[in-house]
Write a protein that holds these residues in place. Structure first.
Motif, short mmCIF file in Angstrom:
data_model
loop_
_atom_site.label_atom_id
_atom_site.label_comp_id
_atom_site.label_asym_id
_atom_site.label_seq_id
_atom_site.Cartn_x
_atom_site.Cartn_y
_atom_site.Cartn_z
N ARG A 186 29.64 42.28 34.03
CA ARG A 186 29.59 43.03 35.29
C ARG A 186 30.43 44.29 35.22
O ARG A 186 31.58 44.26 34.78
N ILE A 187 29.85 45.39 35.68
CA ILE A 187 30.60 46.64 35.80
C ILE A 187 30.25 47.27 37.14
O ILE A 187 29.10 47.22 37.59
N CYS A 188 31.24 47.82 37.81
CA CYS A 188 31.07 48.41 39.14
C CYS A 188 31.47 49.87 39.10
O CYS A 188 32.52 50.22 38.55
N ALA A 264 37.09 58.17 43.12
CA ALA A 264 35.99 57.59 42.34
C ALA A 264 36.61 56.66 41.31
O ALA A 264 37.73 56.90 40.84
N TYR A 265 35.87 55.60 40.95
CA TYR A 265 36.44 54.68 39.97
C TYR A 265 35.34 53.85 39.31
O TYR A 265 34.22 53.75 39.80
N ILE A 266 35.71 53.25 38.17
CA ILE A 266 34.90 52.26 37.47
C ILE A 266 35.82 51.08 37.18
O ILE A 266 36.98 51.27 36.82
N ALA A 267 35.31 49.86 37.33
CA ALA A 267 36.07 48.67 36.95
C ALA A 267 35.10 47.66 36.34
O ALA A 267 33.96 47.54 36.81
N LEU A 297 40.64 46.74 42.20
CA LEU A 297 39.50 47.63 42.43
C LEU A 297 38.21 46.84 42.63
O LEU A 297 37.39 47.17 43.49
N LEU A 298 38.01 45.79 41.84
CA LEU A 298 36.80 44.97 42.00
C LEU A 298 36.77 44.29 43.36
O LEU A 298 35.70 44.20 43.99
#
Length: 319
Positions: A186-188, A264-267, A297-298
């Motif tokens: 999983r990536i968000c 903005a972000y990715i986790a 963050l998730l």
């Protein structure tokens, strides 16, 4: 929406003593009127401490864990409350307790913090009591370790990697590729407009594609704050999402607090993340292994996801 522009890290008491004591002085002594000799009890050198810091490195919260599993002195500066800082501090202390094979953590919760600890799984024990004029409730949380055989055969969890700065789109692209390639399932992604300079970059689009087709249960979730700007744009990642619609899910916020969120972000689910405080600027920080920050963050992403709508702008994707 919670502004996740902070992180929690282990503290070294001899080095960070002034920061730790300053926060507790402001919160407990000045704000709550607790006597200094009661607040500063002489146990701190024998405890493990954590500090929450803003992205600029300023100390904004703290907490400690004693050898017997007691969590205490959890304090957050007033201007940083209601943003999940206290929860992040407690979770970091729980993680430390687990790593030290402590079977149970306990605390005495002030009445105002009681609901927070209940949501985190703590149970009450004993009767409430008053201390320094404030009502407290004893609580505990069992930390069941994995079976011995699993501990012997499982790989050790990789050590945390200190966050490093990202400056420029090239550094952001490098971090994005590293996170995507290390994702298990999983990536968000949280983005204002899925900026094509980054998410339309061929190597990154290809990495999304390979992840989607390589993992049978891959889960790629994107929250796009302004999807209307993409409706008439030929966007490589949107095109890929159309072809692999069972792997990609796209939503857009509807609540005003979420629409005002600028970062903005990715986790991912391998404890990696990058975070840019201003979403249209390629400046921020990232780490391939920083469990507390990635989990934070998730969790925030999931909250916004639940109250967001499906992107009708991409109705053809059947997302």
């Amino acid at each position: 929406m919670t502004i996740t522009s902070y992180y929690v890290e282990p503290a070294h008491f001899r080095v960070d003593r002034d920061d730790i004591f300053r926060i507790r002085q402001l919160v407990f002594v000045v704000e709550q009127g607790i006597p200094e000799d009661l607040e500063f009890d002489g146990m701190d050198p024998d405890c493990l401490h954590v500090l929450a810091r803003s992205d600029g490195g300023l100390p904004i919260g703290t907490g400690r864990l004693s050898a017997d599993g007691s969590i205490g002195r959890v304090a957050v500066l007033s201007e940083w409350r209601r943003q999940g800082v206290g929860s992040a501090i407690v979770r970091a202390l729980i993680d430390i307790a687990r790593h030290r094979c402590i079977g149970q953590v306990k605390l005495t919760a002030q009445a105002a913090a009681h609901p927070l600890y209940r949501r985190m799984g703590f149970a009450t024990t004993g009767n409430p009591f008053e201390k320094a004029g404030i009502l407290h409730q004893p609580m505990y949380l069992d930390l069941t370790p994995p079976p011995m055989i699993q501990r012997q055969t499982a790989e050790a969890r990789p050590a945390s990697v200190e966050p490093e700065r990202m400056d420029g789109i090239d550094a952001t692209l490098t971090a994005s590729l590293a996170l995507l390639n290390d994702t298990r399932r999983r990536i968000c992604v949280y983005s204002q407009d899925l900026e094509i300079a980054l998410y339309g970059h061929k190597p990154l689009v290809e990495a999304f594609k390979q992840f989607a087709i390589r993992h049978r249960h891959s889960d790629i979730r994107l929250i796009i704050r302004d999807p209307s700007s993409l409706r008439h744009l030929q966007h490589p990642l949107i095109d890929l999402a159309q072809r692999l619609s069972s792997r990609f899910c796209l939503r857009t916020p509807v609540e005003s607090e979420d629409l005002q969120f600028l970062p903005a972000y990715i986790a991912n689910d391998s404890d990696g993340y990058w975070f840019r405080p201003i979403g249209n600027r390629y400046e921020g920080h990232w780490s391939p292994k920083q469990a507390a920050r990635a989990r934070q963050l998730l969790e925030e992403f999931d909250k916004v996801w639940e109250r967001s709508r499906v992107c009708s702008e991409f109705r053809a994707l059947s997302l």
